[in-house]
Design a protein around this motif. Structure first.
Motif, mmCIF file in Angstrom:
data_model
loop_
_atom_site.group_PDB
_atom_site.id
_atom_site.type_symbol
_atom_site.label_atom_id
_atom_site.label_comp_id
_atom_site.label_asym_id
_atom_site.label_seq_id
_atom_site.Cartn_x
_atom_site.Cartn_y
_atom_site.Cartn_z
ATOM 1 N N ALA A 54 -61.011 36.674 7.996
ATOM 2 C CA ALA A 54 -59.642 37.120 8.280
ATOM 3 C C ALA A 54 -59.636 38.577 8.749
ATOM 4 C CB ALA A 54 -58.770 36.959 7.038
ATOM 5 N N ILE A 55 -60.432 39.415 8.097
ATOM 6 C CA ILE A 55 -60.509 40.830 8.491
ATOM 7 C C ILE A 55 -61.007 40.937 9.931
ATOM 8 C CG2 ILE A 55 -61.715 43.029 8.053
ATOM 9 C CD1 ILE A 55 -59.711 42.405 5.867
ATOM 10 N N GLN A 56 -62.058 40.150 10.221
ATOM 11 C CA GLN A 56 -62.617 40.181 11.577
ATOM 12 C C GLN A 56 -61.567 39.755 12.608
ATOM 13 O OE1 GLN A 56 -66.118 40.842 12.274
ATOM 14 N NE2 GLN A 56 -65.469 40.985 14.414
ATOM 15 N N SER A 57 -60.821 38.710 12.266
ATOM 16 C CA SER A 57 -59.855 38.168 13.232
ATOM 17 C C SER A 57 -58.716 39.148 13.494
ATOM 18 C CB SER A 57 -59.300 36.831 12.736
ATOM 19 O OG SER A 57 -58.348 37.050 11.714
ATOM 20 N N ALA A 58 -58.518 40.106 12.591
ATOM 21 C CA ALA A 58 -57.438 41.080 12.761
ATOM 22 C C ALA A 58 -57.882 42.316 13.528
ATOM 23 C CB ALA A 58 -56.909 41.495 11.387
ATOM 24 N N ALA A 59 -59.180 42.395 13.871
ATOM 25 C CA ALA A 59 -59.705 43.603 14.520
ATOM 26 C C ALA A 59 -59.293 43.660 15.988
ATOM 27 C CB ALA A 59 -61.229 43.612 14.408
ATOM 28 N N PRO A 60 -59.188 44.874 16.525
ATOM 29 C CA PRO A 60 -58.847 44.994 17.952
ATOM 30 C C PRO A 60 -60.008 44.587 18.858
ATOM 31 C CG PRO A 60 -59.205 47.172 16.986
ATOM 32 C CD PRO A 60 -59.281 46.185 15.863
ATOM 33 N N VAL A 61 -61.236 44.761 18.369
ATOM 34 C CA VAL A 61 -62.433 44.464 19.163
ATOM 35 C C VAL A 61 -63.173 43.301 18.485
ATOM 36 C CG1 VAL A 61 -64.624 45.435 19.994
ATOM 37 C CG2 VAL A 61 -62.644 46.942 19.714
ATOM 38 N N ASP A 62 -63.691 42.380 19.240
ATOM 39 C CA ASP A 62 -64.458 41.248 18.684
ATOM 40 C C ASP A 62 -63.658 40.401 17.689
ATOM 41 O OD1 ASP A 62 -66.708 41.858 20.174
ATOM 42 O OD2 ASP A 62 -67.644 43.050 18.587
ATOM 43 N N GLU B 102 -50.786 49.538 10.055
ATOM 44 C CA GLU B 102 -50.268 48.246 10.517
ATOM 45 C C GLU B 102 -51.391 47.239 10.753
ATOM 46 O OE1 GLU B 102 -49.349 51.181 11.636
ATOM 47 O OE2 GLU B 102 -47.220 51.252 11.130
ATOM 48 N N ASN B 103 -52.556 47.743 11.166
ATOM 49 C CA ASN B 103 -53.682 46.849 11.409
ATOM 50 C C ASN B 103 -54.227 46.289 10.088
ATOM 51 O OD1 ASN B 103 -56.800 47.183 13.356
ATOM 52 N ND2 ASN B 103 -55.712 45.392 12.636
ATOM 53 N N VAL B 104 -54.273 47.152 9.067
ATOM 54 C CA VAL B 104 -54.756 46.687 7.761
ATOM 55 C C VAL B 104 -53.751 45.715 7.152
ATOM 56 C CG1 VAL B 104 -55.666 47.375 5.521
ATOM 57 C CG2 VAL B 104 -55.858 48.942 7.466
ATOM 58 N N LYS B 105 -52.484 46.016 7.363
ATOM 59 C CA LYS B 105 -51.436 45.151 6.811
ATOM 60 C C LYS B 105 -51.534 43.737 7.397
ATOM 61 C CE LYS B 105 -46.452 44.529 6.709
ATOM 62 N NZ LYS B 105 -45.154 45.039 7.168
ATOM 63 N N ILE B 106 -51.679 43.632 8.695
ATOM 64 C CA ILE B 106 -51.771 42.302 9.296
ATOM 65 C C ILE B 106 -53.047 41.599 8.816
ATOM 66 C CG2 ILE B 106 -52.726 43.129 11.509
ATOM 67 C CD1 ILE B 106 -50.518 40.064 11.079
ATOM 68 N N ILE C 235 -43.501 37.516 15.316
ATOM 69 C CA ILE C 235 -44.914 37.636 15.726
ATOM 70 C C ILE C 235 -45.825 37.154 14.603
ATOM 71 C CG2 ILE C 235 -46.744 39.233 16.420
ATOM 72 C CD1 ILE C 235 -44.731 40.976 17.741
ATOM 73 N N LEU C 236 -45.500 37.569 13.379
ATOM 74 C CA LEU C 236 -46.348 37.183 12.244
ATOM 75 C C LEU C 236 -46.447 35.659 12.154
ATOM 76 C CD1 LEU C 236 -45.255 39.712 9.443
ATOM 77 C CD2 LEU C 236 -47.290 39.792 10.886
ATOM 78 N N LYS C 237 -45.322 34.993 12.385
ATOM 79 C CA LYS C 237 -45.312 33.531 12.280
ATOM 80 C C LYS C 237 -45.909 32.865 13.505
ATOM 81 C CE LYS C 237 -41.757 31.274 10.630
ATOM 82 N NZ LYS C 237 -40.444 30.868 10.066
ATOM 83 N N GLU C 238 -45.430 33.299 14.680
ATOM 84 C CA GLU C 238 -45.787 32.559 15.883
ATOM 85 C C GLU C 238 -47.158 32.919 16.430
ATOM 86 O OE1 GLU C 238 -42.544 32.845 18.647
ATOM 87 O OE2 GLU C 238 -41.143 31.922 17.226
ATOM 88 N N VAL C 239 -47.505 34.189 16.361
ATOM 89 C CA VAL C 239 -48.815 34.594 16.890
ATOM 90 C C VAL C 239 -49.901 34.425 15.833
ATOM 91 C CG1 VAL C 239 -50.161 36.476 17.911
ATOM 92 C CG2 VAL C 239 -47.733 36.226 18.480
ATOM 93 N N TYR C 240 -49.573 34.814 14.587
ATOM 94 C CA TYR C 240 -50.609 34.829 13.559
ATOM 95 C C TYR C 240 -50.532 33.664 12.571
ATOM 96 C CZ TYR C 240 -51.864 39.394 15.349
ATOM 97 O OH TYR C 240 -52.287 40.399 16.162
#
Ligand SMILES: *Cc1c(COP(=O)(O)O)cnc(C)c1O
Length: 420
Positions: free
Chosen positions: A345-353, A406-410, A5-10
């Motif tokens: 990058a932080i924004q792109s990792a958020a669940p909303v927006d 996990e959200n902060v890590k990604i 997932i880290l490679k293919e999605v992110y």
């Protein structure tokens, strides 16, 4: 599986994924420490809820004036039991952390009194409250004067200067625990205790008040356990556990002081007796139940972020292995493009927006542009993953929150991948 997932999605590079795994190994002991603090605080909250006989009927609230709101009374009892104080106010009528602190200051201070800030210049929003910035209804307008003792260059309190400055006219000493958005260490509980001891040795009647924003449940003790007479904080930060839906705030401390604050918040004569809670109680109470856990997730995220960027060669504060007293993590980039890339990058990792791209923009009261990243379920909630930084040397990002590690890590991995 996760790697895929880290490679293919992110689109995260292999070497960053490997560095992430090594970093997690490196910080293992630190995570264990955080877990121990979490367990202690979790039991503190749980046992207080049981001791108070919290029941299903407390979760519903009242309408109108809000007389005899058993749920409101019990959450205030629980807060004051957990924070080891005589009394507390926990209200959605308090709109933010700034409001909670302002209620304390206006509730306690009277014309002619001196307010002393013992840990340098307070949080920016306090400028208008104190009157450092001209504002209708500031403390200054009411004849309360202000003094300040700066921190030393090593970010420790200047105990000698505090001792010299306190006198019999010093009514209230404000101690800000968290760094807020300045590049300084958060004050440890020990340092807060020592400031209070210093103040009281000079004037035993001086009231010591702690701005506890961002500090709740980071350590096993709170400022009120080392002598603070009163403290205040925001419910869209640590103690709301991510569930409190409005700004909300709490004030906890000595009974008489809390009474003064309640009279300021509502009205003399009404105090704590009014304030309907329609619909807000369940989230405030359940959020407080979750808070020790959520804070531990934030701390793990911050430690991971700090360690990863340290290994990439950036200066971080606190460094990953240092003692923490708040949930804020600062990283110095010395480069506007890197600061901007980090926030994106932080924004792109958020669940909303997550699809929104933050841009630096002018902010009222700031002389330079600021970039902010937040994709939160609750507007402005900084217990949820968020970051921001002023576009000026040394281009420091201040990151905090994260309901889940996990959200902060990604977010950290995406940022490291994009910046490097
Ligand atoms: C967030 C914060 C405040 C103000 O809280 P708001 O809810 O933003 O008004 C005050 N002091 C410190 C240290 C803070 O972190």
């Amino acid at each position: 599986m996760v790697r895929k997932i880290l490679k293919e999605v992110y689109g995260i590079k292999d070497e960053i994924i490997d560095l992430g795994s090594e970093t997690e190994q490196l910080v293992k002991d630190k995570f264990n420490e955080i877990d121990k603090i979490k367990e202690y605080n979790q039991l503190k909250v749980l046992s207080s809820m049981q001791k108070a006989h919290l029941a299903e009927r407390h979760l519903h609230g009242t309408t109108g004036y809000g007389y005899n709101d058993a749920g409101r009374d019990i959450i205030e009892e629980i807060y004051s039991d957990v924070f080891k104080t005589e009394d507390a106010i926990v209200r959605s009528q308090i709109v933010s952390g700034t409001h909670a602190i302002a209620v304390c200051l206006f509730g306690i201070l009277r014309p002619g009194d001196i307010l002393l800030s013992a840990a340098g210049k307070p949080y920016d929003t306090m400028d208008s409250v104190i009157g450092l910035k001209e504002s209708y209804g500031s403390l200054k307008e009411y004849g309360v004067s202000y003094q300040q003792v700066d921190l030393l260059t090593n970010d420790e309190p200047d105990y000698e200067k505090i001792y010299e400055t306190v006198n019999e006219k010093t009514k209230l000493v404000l101690i800000q625990r968290s760094r807020g958005y300045s590049y300084r260490k958060a004050l440890s509980i020990e340092s807060i205790g020592k400031i209070i001891e210093t103040v009281k040795s000079r004037n035993k009647n001086a009231i010591c008040m702690v701005d506890n924003c961002y500090g709740e449940f980071v350590c096993t003790k709170e400022p009120t356990e080392v002598g603070a007479d009163i403290m205040a904080g925001s419910l869209i930060k640590n103690p709301g556990g991510g569930l409190a839906l409005n700004g909300g705030g709490y004030i906890a401390g000595k009974e008489e002081l809390v009474k003064m604050c309640a009279n300021r918040l509502t009205s003399p004569g009404l105090g704590k007796h009014v304030g309907a809670t329609y619909g807000s109680l369940r989230n405030i109470i359940q959020g407080f139940f979750l808070a020790p856990h959520v804070v531990s997730e934030c701390l793990k995220g911050a430690v991971f972020m700090s360690a990863l960027f340290d290994r990439l060669g950036y200066e971080t504060s606190p460094s990953w292995d240092h003692e923490r007293s708040d949930i804020v993590q600062a990283i110095k980039f010395h480069d506007p493009d890197k600061l901007i890339a980090f926030c994106k990058a932080i924004q792109s990792a958020a669940p909303v927006d997550s699809f929104v791209s933050p841009e630096p923009s002018d902010m009222p009261g700031y002389s330079h542009k600021v970039i902010m990243a937040a994709g939160a379920f609750v507007q402005g909630a900084s217990i949820e993953l968020s970051a921001d930084g002023p576009l000026k040397e040394p281009y420091t990002a201040y990151m905090q929150g994260g309901l889940m590690y996990e959200n902060v890590k990604i977010a950290a991995l995406i940022a490291a991948s994009d910046i490097d």
